[in-house]
Design a protein around this motif. Sequence first.
Motif, PDB file in Angstrom:
ATOM      1  N   PRO A   1       2.239 -21.759  -4.087  1.00 21.36           N
ATOM      2  CA  PRO A   1       3.275 -21.129  -3.246  1.00 21.36           C
ATOM      3  C   PRO A   1       2.693 -20.033  -2.370  1.00 21.36           C
ATOM      4  N   ARG A   2       3.406 -19.714  -1.319  1.00 19.45           N
ATOM      5  CA  ARG A   2       2.913 -18.745  -0.330  1.00 19.45           C
ATOM      6  C   ARG A   2       2.565 -17.399  -0.962  1.00 19.45           C
ATOM      7  N   TYR A   3       3.380 -16.952  -1.926  1.00 19.38           N
ATOM      8  CA  TYR A   3       3.110 -15.656  -2.541  1.00 19.38           C
ATOM      9  C   TYR A   3       1.749 -15.649  -3.225  1.00 19.38           C
ATOM     10  N   ALA A   4       1.437 -16.718  -3.982  1.00 19.65           N
ATOM     11  CA  ALA A   4       0.169 -16.778  -4.711  1.00 19.65           C
ATOM     12  C   ALA A   4      -1.007 -16.844  -3.746  1.00 19.65           C
ATOM     13  N   ILE A   5      -0.843 -17.553  -2.639  1.00 21.94           N
ATOM     14  CA  ILE A   5      -1.903 -17.623  -1.634  1.00 21.94           C
ATOM     15  C   ILE A   5      -2.164 -16.245  -1.031  1.00 21.94           C
ATOM     16  N   GLY A   6      -1.098 -15.568  -0.620  1.00 26.06           N
ATOM     17  CA  GLY A   6      -1.251 -14.235  -0.030  1.00 26.06           C
ATOM     18  C   GLY A   6      -1.850 -13.243  -1.004  1.00 26.06           C
ATOM     19  N   SER A   7      -1.438 -13.327  -2.257  1.00 26.89           N
ATOM     20  CA  SER A   7      -1.954 -12.420  -3.278  1.00 26.89           C
ATOM     21  C   SER A   7      -3.443 -12.641  -3.511  1.00 26.89           C
ATOM     22  N   ALA A   8      -3.872 -13.916  -3.547  1.00 29.43           N
ATOM     23  CA  ALA A   8      -5.287 -14.227  -3.752  1.00 29.43           C
ATOM     24  C   ALA A   8      -6.135 -13.745  -2.580  1.00 29.43           C
ATOM     25  N   ILE A   9      -5.651 -13.954  -1.368  1.00 29.99           N
ATOM     26  CA  ILE A   9      -6.385 -13.496  -0.185  1.00 29.99           C
ATOM     27  C   ILE A   9      -6.498 -11.981  -0.179  1.00 29.99           C
TER      28      ILE A   9
ATOM     29  N   ALA B   1      -6.378  -9.866  -2.767  1.00 29.41           N
ATOM     30  CA  ALA B   1      -7.280  -9.401  -3.824  1.00 29.41           C
ATOM     31  C   ALA B   1      -8.739  -9.634  -3.449  1.00 29.41           C
ATOM     32  N   THR B   2      -9.023 -10.764  -2.837  1.00 30.57           N
ATOM     33  CA  THR B   2     -10.408 -11.083  -2.475  1.00 30.57           C
ATOM     34  C   THR B   2     -10.884 -10.228  -1.305  1.00 30.57           C
ATOM     35  N   GLN B   3     -10.006  -9.940  -0.366  1.00 27.52           N
ATOM     36  CA  GLN B   3     -10.378  -9.055   0.738  1.00 27.52           C
ATOM     37  C   GLN B   3     -10.714  -7.652   0.220  1.00 27.52           C
ATOM     38  N   LYS B   4      -9.981  -7.186  -0.777  1.00 25.50           N
ATOM     39  CA  LYS B   4     -10.281  -5.867  -1.343  1.00 25.50           C
ATOM     40  C   LYS B   4     -11.643  -5.875  -2.044  1.00 25.50           C
ATOM     41  N   TYR B   5     -11.918  -6.964  -2.783  1.00 24.49           N
ATOM     42  CA  TYR B   5     -13.243  -7.079  -3.413  1.00 24.49           C
ATOM     43  C   TYR B   5     -14.329  -7.082  -2.340  1.00 24.49           C
ATOM     44  N   ALA B   6     -14.134  -7.880  -1.288  1.00 23.46           N
ATOM     45  CA  ALA B   6     -15.132  -7.976  -0.221  1.00 23.46           C
ATOM     46  C   ALA B   6     -15.319  -6.633   0.480  1.00 23.46           C
ATOM     47  N   PHE B   7     -14.227  -5.890   0.656  1.00 24.94           N
ATOM     48  CA  PHE B   7     -14.325  -4.580   1.295  1.00 24.94           C
ATOM     49  C   PHE B   7     -15.267  -3.660   0.516  1.00 24.94           C
ATOM     50  N   TRP B   8     -15.094  -3.608  -0.809  1.00 22.55           N
ATOM     51  CA  TRP B   8     -15.960  -2.752  -1.621  1.00 22.55           C
ATOM     52  C   TRP B   8     -17.409  -3.213  -1.543  1.00 22.55           C
ATOM     53  N   GLU B   9     -17.638  -4.516  -1.522  1.00 23.54           N
ATOM     54  CA  GLU B   9     -19.003  -5.032  -1.416  1.00 23.54           C
ATOM     55  C   GLU B   9     -19.612  -4.676  -0.060  1.00 23.54           C
ATOM     56  N   PHE B  10     -18.869  -4.862   1.014  1.00 26.33           N
ATOM     57  CA  PHE B  10     -19.381  -4.527   2.347  1.00 26.33           C
ATOM     58  C   PHE B  10     -19.632  -3.027   2.472  1.00 26.33           C
TER      59      PHE B  10
ATOM     60  N   LEU C   1      -4.853  -3.755   5.761  1.00 22.38           N
ATOM     61  CA  LEU C   1      -3.799  -2.871   6.253  1.00 22.38           C
ATOM     62  C   LEU C   1      -2.513  -3.639   6.551  1.00 22.38           C
ATOM     63  N   ARG C   2      -2.668  -4.861   7.038  1.00 22.41           N
ATOM     64  CA  ARG C   2      -1.488  -5.662   7.361  1.00 22.41           C
ATOM     65  C   ARG C   2      -0.753  -6.144   6.116  1.00 22.41           C
ATOM     66  N   SER C   3      -1.487  -6.381   5.044  1.00 25.30           N
ATOM     67  CA  SER C   3      -0.856  -6.918   3.832  1.00 25.30           C
ATOM     68  C   SER C   3      -0.514  -5.839   2.818  1.00 25.30           C
ATOM     69  N   ASP C   4      -1.294  -4.746   2.796  1.00 25.55           N
ATOM     70  CA  ASP C   4      -1.081  -3.705   1.781  1.00 25.55           C
ATOM     71  C   ASP C   4      -1.445  -2.334   2.354  1.00 25.55           C
ATOM     72  N   PRO C   5      -0.595  -1.765   3.209  1.00 27.33           N
ATOM     73  CA  PRO C   5      -0.911  -0.453   3.809  1.00 27.33           C
ATOM     74  C   PRO C   5      -1.052   0.647   2.778  1.00 27.33           C
ATOM     75  N   CYS C   6      -0.390   0.519   1.638  1.00 25.69           N
ATOM     76  CA  CYS C   6      -0.499   1.551   0.586  1.00 25.69           C
ATOM     77  C   CYS C   6      -1.934   1.675   0.088  1.00 25.69           C
ATOM     78  N   PHE C   7      -2.659   0.559   0.044  1.00 23.86           N
ATOM     79  CA  PHE C   7      -4.054   0.573  -0.401  1.00 23.86           C
ATOM     80  C   PHE C   7      -4.896   1.421   0.550  1.00 23.86           C
TER      81      PHE C   7
ATOM     82  N   ARG D   1       3.033  -1.830 -10.324  1.00 27.08           N
ATOM     83  CA  ARG D   1       2.957  -2.835  -9.265  1.00 27.08           C
ATOM     84  C   ARG D   1       2.081  -4.009  -9.677  1.00 27.08           C
ATOM     85  N   LEU D   2       0.920  -3.716 -10.284  1.00 25.37           N
ATOM     86  CA  LEU D   2       0.027  -4.780 -10.728  1.00 25.37           C
ATOM     87  C   LEU D   2       0.676  -5.593 -11.837  1.00 25.37           C
ATOM     88  N   ARG D   3       1.389  -4.917 -12.727  1.00 23.76           N
ATOM     89  CA  ARG D   3       2.058  -5.625 -13.819  1.00 23.76           C
ATOM     90  C   ARG D   3       3.091  -6.606 -13.269  1.00 23.76           C
TER      91      ARG D   3
END
Length: 377
Positions: free
Chosen positions: A255-263, A265-274, A291-297, A351-353
């Motif tokens: 479902p769309r929610y799971a796809i967006g959530s996976a993208i 989470a992976t973008q945040k991991y990639a950000f820390w690596e970069f 920023l577009r998906s999670d401005p709070c982060f 939120r994570l829960r």
Amino acid sequence: MLSDKDRRDTVHSDRPLVSVVIPAFNASTYIERTLRSAVRQTYDALEIIVVNDGSMDHTAKVVEQIAASDSRIRLLSTLNRGVAAARNTGIEASSGRFVAFLDADDLWHPTEIEKQVNALNRLPSHWAAVYTLHYIINEDDEIVRPGSSDVARGYIYARHLNVKYVGNGSALLVRRDVALAIGGFDGSYAAAGIGGCEDLDFELKLAAPYFIEVVPERLVGYRKHPGSMSSDHLRMGKSALEVVRRSLAANPQLPRYAIGSAIDATQKYAFWEFRQARRTCLSLVTIGAILRSDPCFVVWLVLQKCLRGIQLCLRLGTTSGNLEDQLGMKRSKFDGHIAPSCLECPKETPRLRRRLMRLAAVDAKLSSALGPRTNGT
């Protein structure tokens, strides 16, 4: 090979043979310690296959010396083709009902394989694999810190896309027939210059059609050092993004929610690596997508940076150096004498829960869509 397999299965009828596959490239610094942790397992129905992936150091010589005193150890030498191809060579050459992977610089607690086999062997065949938790260790086998405490079992595909439960290449034991059925490890990442997350790719290919078990104990010493693959932060970030992109493309039923959530989470991991790779442009591009998906982060990042600046100002003029060194504290060694730790409760924000609960519901729905399982659990 078939007759050899039959013979071993007869000898260990109550203890199925486990094939330990160790890919090794220029691993002479650590391979002896790694092999010792394998041969000292309390579960002795093992064959240990070291795949020398075109090493230019003394890796092969060290392995041959140890193999001379333990007939369970076998050395295979190939041209340098990368860790995925080396693991596939080991799987194809293996005879065991189960295959366990151990990187050539990591360590196992003596009970690692016994606990994994006991956990998986009692479950029906659609439970394909079992993983354990880990400690981060340094060049001297000292425990630096515990790895993640996040665990999940059963059908975990949607959650694994987000949390990446297994965490390293030395924590997984899998049914050999399943490893072959899903095509083994994908060597195309290394060919494209973005090797590093082949483990995650393999785990996701397992998790999409199968169930996965967990032994919630820290039984792996996952070594991080300047020469390790995980220390190439630029490559790890790019590899993770590509692995998740391919997995999502192969599983359009999400479902769309799971796809967006996976993208996300992976973008945040990639950000820390970069960021650790000091690639400013890539970091900014990635944080723009976040920023577009999670401005709070992003707001949290800014606040954290301000807080670190204040702390730095407060520390000016104080004695520098590592606090442990100042206090004369010593780190514990990861060896056969250390007791596996009890599982700590992972730190979850509300939120994570909520996100994990929602993804667990997605997993339950995906699992039911797979159809009835024979002798299900």
